[in-house]
Design a protein around this motif. Structure first.
Motif, mmCIF file in Angstrom:
data_model
loop_
_atom_site.group_PDB
_atom_site.id
_atom_site.type_symbol
_atom_site.label_atom_id
_atom_site.label_comp_id
_atom_site.label_asym_id
_atom_site.label_seq_id
_atom_site.Cartn_x
_atom_site.Cartn_y
_atom_site.Cartn_z
ATOM 1 N N PHE A 32 -0.733 9.247 -6.487
ATOM 2 C CA PHE A 32 -0.973 9.185 -5.050
ATOM 3 C C PHE A 32 -0.509 10.493 -4.428
ATOM 4 N N ARG A 33 -1.214 10.892 -3.378
ATOM 5 C CA ARG A 33 -0.745 12.029 -2.614
ATOM 6 C C ARG A 33 -1.068 11.785 -1.144
ATOM 7 N N GLY A 34 -0.383 12.509 -0.271
ATOM 8 C CA GLY A 34 -0.588 12.343 1.157
ATOM 9 C C GLY A 34 -1.811 13.103 1.646
ATOM 10 N N GLN A 35 -1.946 13.171 2.953
ATOM 11 C CA GLN A 35 -3.103 13.827 3.553
ATOM 12 C C GLN A 35 -2.913 15.331 3.668
ATOM 13 N N GLY A 36 -1.685 15.779 3.465
ATOM 14 C CA GLY A 36 -1.410 17.205 3.467
ATOM 15 C C GLY A 36 -0.984 17.743 4.811
ATOM 16 N N THR A 37 -0.252 18.857 4.773
ATOM 17 C CA THR A 37 0.139 19.567 5.984
ATOM 18 C C THR A 37 -0.128 21.056 5.743
ATOM 19 N N GLN A 38 -0.708 21.698 6.724
ATOM 20 C CA GLN A 38 -1.141 23.088 6.559
ATOM 21 C C GLN A 38 0.014 24.048 6.849
ATOM 22 N N VAL A 39 0.178 24.990 5.944
ATOM 23 C CA VAL A 39 1.140 26.078 6.132
ATOM 24 C C VAL A 39 0.355 27.385 6.130
ATOM 25 N N THR A 40 0.500 28.130 7.197
ATOM 26 C CA THR A 40 -0.188 29.421 7.319
ATOM 27 C C THR A 40 0.848 30.500 7.566
ATOM 28 N N VAL A 41 0.840 31.501 6.693
ATOM 29 C CA VAL A 41 1.769 32.632 6.826
ATOM 30 C C VAL A 41 0.939 33.862 7.147
ATOM 31 N N SER A 42 1.159 34.388 8.332
ATOM 32 C CA SER A 42 0.343 35.502 8.789
ATOM 33 C C SER A 42 1.103 36.317 9.822
ATOM 34 N N SER A 43 0.861 37.618 9.785
ATOM 35 C CA SER A 43 1.486 38.481 10.775
ATOM 36 C C SER A 43 0.550 38.666 11.969
ATOM 37 N N CYS A 73 8.193 14.498 3.889
ATOM 38 C CA CYS A 73 7.216 13.508 3.443
ATOM 39 C C CYS A 73 7.875 12.139 3.487
ATOM 40 N N GLU A 74 7.366 11.298 4.355
ATOM 41 C CA GLU A 74 7.885 9.936 4.468
ATOM 42 C C GLU A 74 7.051 9.020 3.568
ATOM 43 N N ALA A 75 7.730 8.322 2.676
ATOM 44 C CA ALA A 75 7.054 7.456 1.723
ATOM 45 C C ALA A 75 7.259 5.986 2.081
ATOM 46 N N SER A 76 6.265 5.170 1.771
ATOM 47 C CA SER A 76 6.381 3.736 1.990
ATOM 48 C C SER A 76 5.445 3.010 1.028
ATOM 49 N N GLY A 77 5.694 1.717 0.868
ATOM 50 C CA GLY A 77 4.828 0.906 0.027
ATOM 51 C C GLY A 77 5.198 0.872 -1.436
ATOM 52 N N PHE A 78 6.301 1.523 -1.801
ATOM 53 C CA PHE A 78 6.777 1.471 -3.189
ATOM 54 C C PHE A 78 8.264 1.812 -3.191
ATOM 55 N N THR A 79 8.898 1.606 -4.331
ATOM 56 C CA THR A 79 10.328 1.888 -4.468
ATOM 57 C C THR A 79 10.500 3.379 -4.721
ATOM 58 N N PHE A 80 10.763 4.095 -3.653
ATOM 59 C CA PHE A 80 10.812 5.562 -3.685
ATOM 60 C C PHE A 80 11.803 6.054 -4.726
ATOM 61 N N SER A 81 12.945 5.430 -4.809
ATOM 62 C CA SER A 81 14.015 5.899 -5.695
ATOM 63 C C SER A 81 13.680 5.737 -7.174
ATOM 64 N N SER A 82 12.589 5.082 -7.496
ATOM 65 C CA SER A 82 12.202 4.870 -8.897
ATOM 66 C C SER A 82 11.258 5.936 -9.423
ATOM 67 N N TYR A 83 10.807 6.826 -8.553
ATOM 68 C CA TYR A 83 9.768 7.775 -8.940
ATOM 69 C C TYR A 83 10.199 9.228 -8.774
ATOM 70 N N GLU A 104 0.850 -1.198 0.000
ATOM 71 C CA GLU A 104 0.000 0.000 0.000
ATOM 72 C C GLU A 104 0.884 1.246 0.000
ATOM 73 N N VAL A 105 0.663 2.100 -0.974
ATOM 74 C CA VAL A 105 1.418 3.351 -1.045
ATOM 75 C C VAL A 105 0.952 4.299 0.057
ATOM 76 N N GLN A 106 1.912 4.817 0.802
ATOM 77 C CA GLN A 106 1.594 5.803 1.829
ATOM 78 C C GLN A 106 2.565 6.965 1.722
ATOM 79 N N LEU A 107 2.028 8.164 1.837
ATOM 80 C CA LEU A 107 2.814 9.401 1.841
ATOM 81 C C LEU A 107 2.338 10.208 3.040
ATOM 82 N N VAL A 108 3.251 10.495 3.961
ATOM 83 C CA VAL A 108 2.887 11.180 5.200
ATOM 84 C C VAL A 108 3.706 12.450 5.337
ATOM 85 N N GLU A 109 3.022 13.577 5.227
ATOM 86 C CA GLU A 109 3.679 14.879 5.330
ATOM 87 C C GLU A 109 3.741 15.350 6.782
ATOM 88 N N SER A 110 4.725 16.170 7.063
ATOM 89 C CA SER A 110 4.847 16.799 8.374
ATOM 90 C C SER A 110 5.639 18.092 8.216
#
Length: 120
Positions: A109-120, A22-32, A1-7
């Motif tokens: 495939f894409r991960g679940q995402g990580t939120q980036v907020t830029v605000s003063s 982004c930590e990847a698992s479930g496939f040969t990362f170096s091939s993509y 199972e392909v998994q992509l986990v952002e942080s």
């Protein structure tokens, strides 16, 4: 199972920096090729950066060129995005994505995402 986990997302002030991972698992990362894609509600996804499987020079959207740096560690199956001089318009959810066909702006495939907020 392909998994992509952002942080690494968070809230920063304009001019600040963040590094996403982004930590990847479930496939040969170096091939993509891998990519970072960002999206805000109601807008189409924007391709931020793409890096070849061999860690050669990456592609950057004009909006981030010179401020963001993509890299990867194939031994650790991990993708990174160093973001410097962040601006309010960089606020988005950032997704790590796998690119099945080099040269095509498409991901399977894409991960679940990580939120980036830029605000003063």
């Amino acid at each position: 199972e392909v998994q992509l986990v952002e942080s690494g997302g968070g809230m920063v002030q304009p001019g600040g920096s963040l590094t996403l991972s982004c930590e990847a698992s479930g496939f040969t990362f170096s091939s993509y090729h891998m990519a970072w894609v960002r999206q805000t509600p109601g807008k189409r996804p924007e391709w931020v950066s793409i890096i070849p499987n061999n860690d050669d020079e990456g592609y950057y959207a004009n909006s981030v060129k010179g401020r963001f740096t993509v890299s990867r560690d194939n031994a650790k199956s991990t993708l990174y995005l160093r973001m410097n001089n962040l601006q309010v318009e960089d606020t988005a959810t950032y997704y790590c994505a796998r690119v099945p066909k080099p040269g095509n702006l498409d991901y399977d495939f894409r991960g679940q995402g990580t939120q980036v907020t830029v605000s003063s």
